[in-house]
Design an enzyme around this catalytic site. Structure first.
Site, PDB file in Angstrom:
ATOM      1  N   PRO A 209     -21.092  -3.439   9.637  1.00  0.00           N
ATOM      2  CA  PRO A 209     -22.239  -2.996   8.840  1.00  0.00           C
ATOM      3  C   PRO A 209     -22.710  -1.626   9.339  1.00  0.00           C
ATOM      4  O   PRO A 209     -23.552  -1.538  10.242  1.00  0.00           O
ATOM      5  CB  PRO A 209     -23.281  -4.087   9.086  1.00  0.00           C
ATOM      6  CG  PRO A 209     -22.950  -4.620  10.443  1.00  0.00           C
ATOM      7  CD  PRO A 209     -21.469  -4.480  10.618  1.00  0.00           C
TER       8      PRO A 209
ATOM      9  N   ASP B 108     -22.444   1.375  14.147  1.00  0.00           N
ATOM     10  CA  ASP B 108     -22.440  -0.054  13.860  1.00  0.00           C
ATOM     11  C   ASP B 108     -23.853  -0.578  14.100  1.00  0.00           C
ATOM     12  O   ASP B 108     -24.338  -0.582  15.242  1.00  0.00           O
ATOM     13  CB  ASP B 108     -21.424  -0.751  14.774  1.00  0.00           C
ATOM     14  CG  ASP B 108     -21.239  -2.221  14.451  1.00  0.00           C
ATOM     15  OD1 ASP B 108     -22.120  -2.806  13.790  1.00  0.00           O
ATOM     16  OD2 ASP B 108     -20.214  -2.795  14.877  1.00  0.00           O
ATOM     17  N   HIS B 109     -24.510  -1.040  13.039  1.00  0.00           N
ATOM     18  CA  HIS B 109     -25.900  -1.465  13.158  1.00  0.00           C
ATOM     19  C   HIS B 109     -26.044  -2.740  13.973  1.00  0.00           C
ATOM     20  O   HIS B 109     -27.171  -3.139  14.321  1.00  0.00           O
ATOM     21  CB  HIS B 109     -26.508  -1.665  11.766  1.00  0.00           C
ATOM     22  CG  HIS B 109     -27.877  -1.067  11.634  1.00  0.00           C
ATOM     23  ND1 HIS B 109     -28.873  -1.280  12.553  1.00  0.00           N
ATOM     24  CD2 HIS B 109     -28.420  -0.261  10.688  1.00  0.00           C
ATOM     25  CE1 HIS B 109     -29.968  -0.640  12.174  1.00  0.00           C
ATOM     26  NE2 HIS B 109     -29.716  -0.002  11.048  1.00  0.00           N
ATOM     27  N   ARG B 110     -24.943  -3.400  14.303  1.00  0.00           N
ATOM     28  CA  ARG B 110     -25.030  -4.590  15.149  1.00  0.00           C
ATOM     29  C   ARG B 110     -25.272  -4.230  16.611  1.00  0.00           C
ATOM     30  O   ARG B 110     -25.862  -5.034  17.352  1.00  0.00           O
ATOM     31  CB  ARG B 110     -23.738  -5.412  15.041  1.00  0.00           C
ATOM     32  CG  ARG B 110     -23.451  -5.959  13.657  1.00  0.00           C
ATOM     33  CD  ARG B 110     -22.078  -6.614  13.611  1.00  0.00           C
ATOM     34  NE  ARG B 110     -21.010  -5.653  13.870  1.00  0.00           N
ATOM     35  CZ  ARG B 110     -19.716  -5.968  13.903  1.00  0.00           C
ATOM     36  NH1 ARG B 110     -19.337  -7.242  13.705  1.00  0.00           N
ATOM     37  NH2 ARG B 110     -18.801  -5.043  14.140  1.00  0.00           N
TER      38      ARG B 110
ATOM     39  N   CYS C  59     -26.879  -1.437  17.814  1.00  0.00           N
ATOM     40  CA  CYS C  59     -28.143  -0.743  18.071  1.00  0.00           C
ATOM     41  C   CYS C  59     -28.902  -0.548  16.770  1.00  0.00           C
ATOM     42  O   CYS C  59     -28.357  -0.747  15.676  1.00  0.00           O
ATOM     43  CB  CYS C  59     -27.910   0.604  18.755  1.00  0.00           C
ATOM     44  SG  CYS C  59     -27.116   1.823  17.680  1.00  0.00           S
TER      45      CYS C  59
END
Length: 498
Positions: free
Chosen positions: A291, A468-470, A472
């Site tokens: 994501p 990658d928004h997972r 940070c």
């Protein structure tokens, strides 16, 4: 006693399970030495030459150029112990009886000495792309090679990881010494392959590269010339039938068109394999699993460019090699990752864990004739700008010549993508799976900019960070990008971390 051994495609490492035959380096009937490269293959990681562990006469090849083979599939067979018999049979009885002692096989010189130095071979092989025409090759009598194969069948001698196979009964060719004009000046295997696909004789081309090196542009030019000539010939042939062509239906016109024109209406299908297939798989997986989000900022790179110019203008004992802008940006990235280690990470989806990595292995995107590749600068966090620049230059040269090993293309933890070389300002790059972020750099160009309260023309660059928004949130990603921009605008900020 001779024995025919089968050589299979070896395990090329890095989890590779198949490879495509790009170019055969030997022909059936050639005498090969132990560990001599016999075929050039392309994997999903790189293009490599595969050496044969046996020495002798090549009796069979398996697979044409362009064929994909799995690891463990047969590549070729070699008659071990038959090399002297095969090379000796290349000469006719009349020539062998009238030859001088210096060239006689029994004299210990000439072909005899060649056999001692190259595993029993006295032949001078004509490599791919040399000027020796097929008409200058001589034929070996099939019964000579069949005799060696027959001995191999009945010998029954055990050989590790090898098996006795039946040799072909077709005539075998052995090349004479190359003619005086020497090899064709071509470095890139892709240029050779492109020429073969379009029936272009490289010996007739004048290279535009250094020392007459034939480049892809030279082959493309020859292909266009051939197509234009074919089209002009077709038009001339159709000129007497203009009246009939005017009254013909569209379907009849297509049927009457030359082969090239008829093929133009058919969609071209290009297999997704090799490097192109590996890139497609990795990008698809990145988009499916990660994501991602992108943030960007414009930065005034005027001071950075001035510092680089001063560094490269230095003279004296302390002056080193020239430092590129990419090397400076790479050094800035390693400093930023030390401050924001969240982005030097990967995600273990099965364990549902974020894995922060201890060292920075910096990848950089490089566009080559074979497609996009990402060489990796190992332990970039321990290098200065000069060392990083030298390693980038070395890896870039290997990428352009197709000589990068799989190990040099894997293991990256963060990627720097300089798409400004294509003349574009910005982009939203796709993360290089399984990494967590990629920094994109646009072109540096003069733009109006407010500097010290006044409007001025400054060197401006757009920086974009896809993350990658997972691993940070936006605050961390924004802090990383802002630090990079600050170092670009004020290189003195970077001195704090050196």
């Amino acid at each position: 006693m001779a024995q025919v051994l089968e050589f299979k495609l070896p395990d090329l490492g890095e989890g590779l399970t198949e490879a495509e035959i790009v170019r055969w380096l030997v022909e059936v009937g050639d005498v090969v030495a132990i560990d001599q490269p016999v075929v050039e293959v392309e994997t999903a990681k790189a293009m490599v030459e595969v050496p044969c562990p046996y020495g002798g006469v090549v009796t069979a090849r398996f697979g044409e150029e362009g064929t994909e083979l799995p690891v463990g599939a047969p590549l070729l067979t070699v008659a071990v112990g038959a090399s002297e018999r095969a090379s000796g049979s290349a000469a006719s009885p009349s020539s062998s009886s009238s030859s001088s002692p210096s060239s006689s096989p029994s004299s210990g010189k000439g072909s005899g000495s060649g056999a001692e130095s190259s595993g029993g071979s006295g032949n001078v092989l004509v490599g791919y792309g040399t000027g020796a025409p097929a008409a200058r090759r001589r034929r070996i009598r099939p019964d000579r090679l069949d005799r060696a194969v027959a001995e191999a069948r009945v010998s029954g001698a055990p050989v590790v990881e090898a098996q006795v196979v039946e040799a072909p009964v077709a005539e075998v060719l052995v090349a004479e010494a190359p003619v005086s004009n020497g090899p064709v000046p071509v470095v890139s295997p892709l240029v050779r392959r492109l020429a073969r696909q379009h029936d272009i004789d490289l010996r007739r081309l004048a290279g535009s590269g250094p020392d007459g090196l034939i480049l892809r542009a030279d082959v493309d030019r020859a292909i266009r010339t051939a197509e234009e000539t074919a089209a002009a010939t077709a038009r001339a042939a159709q000129a007497p039938d203009r009246s009939r062509a005017k009254s013909s239906t569209p379907s009849a016109a297509v049927a009457a068109a030359p082969n090239g024109a008829a093929a133009a209406v058919v969609a071209e299908r290009i297999p997704l394999r090799g490097v192109r297939g590996a890139v497609a798989d990795k990008l698809s997986r990145s988009r499916t699993e990660i994501p991602d989000a992108t943030c960007w900022v414009d930065a005034d790179a005027t001071e950075l460019m001035a510092v680089r110019a001063a560094m490269n203008a230095a003279t004296g004992p302390s002056a080193g090699p020239k430092v590129s802008v990419l090397a400076l940006l790479a050094r800035i990235c390693t400093a930023a990752l030390a401050r924001f280690p969240e982005l030097n990470a990967t995600v273990d989806t099965e364990a549902r864990e974020i894995v922060r990595l201890p060292g920075v292995h910096l990848g950089f995107a490089a566009q080559t004739e074979r497609g996009l590749v990402v060489p990796v600068v190992r332990d970039a966090h321990t290098r200065n700008a000069e060392s990083i620049g030298a390693e980038i230059a070395r890896l870039t040269e290997l990428a352009r010549t197709g000589k990068l090993s799989p190990a040099q293309l894997t293991g990256g933890t963060f990627t720097l993508n300089n798409y400004g070389v294509f003349g574009v300002d910005g982009s939203t790059p796709i993360i290089n799976h399984p990494e967590a972020a990629m920094l994109g750099v646009g072109r540096i160009m003069p733009k109006p900019w407010v500097h010290q309260g006044e409007l001025a023309v400054r060197q401006v660059v757009q920086l974009s960070l896809t993350f990658d928004h997972r691993v940070c949130d936006g605050g961390t990603a924004g802090g990383f990008l802002r630090y990079v921009a600050d170092c670009v605008e004020q290189p003195a900020v970077l001195l704090r971390t050196l």
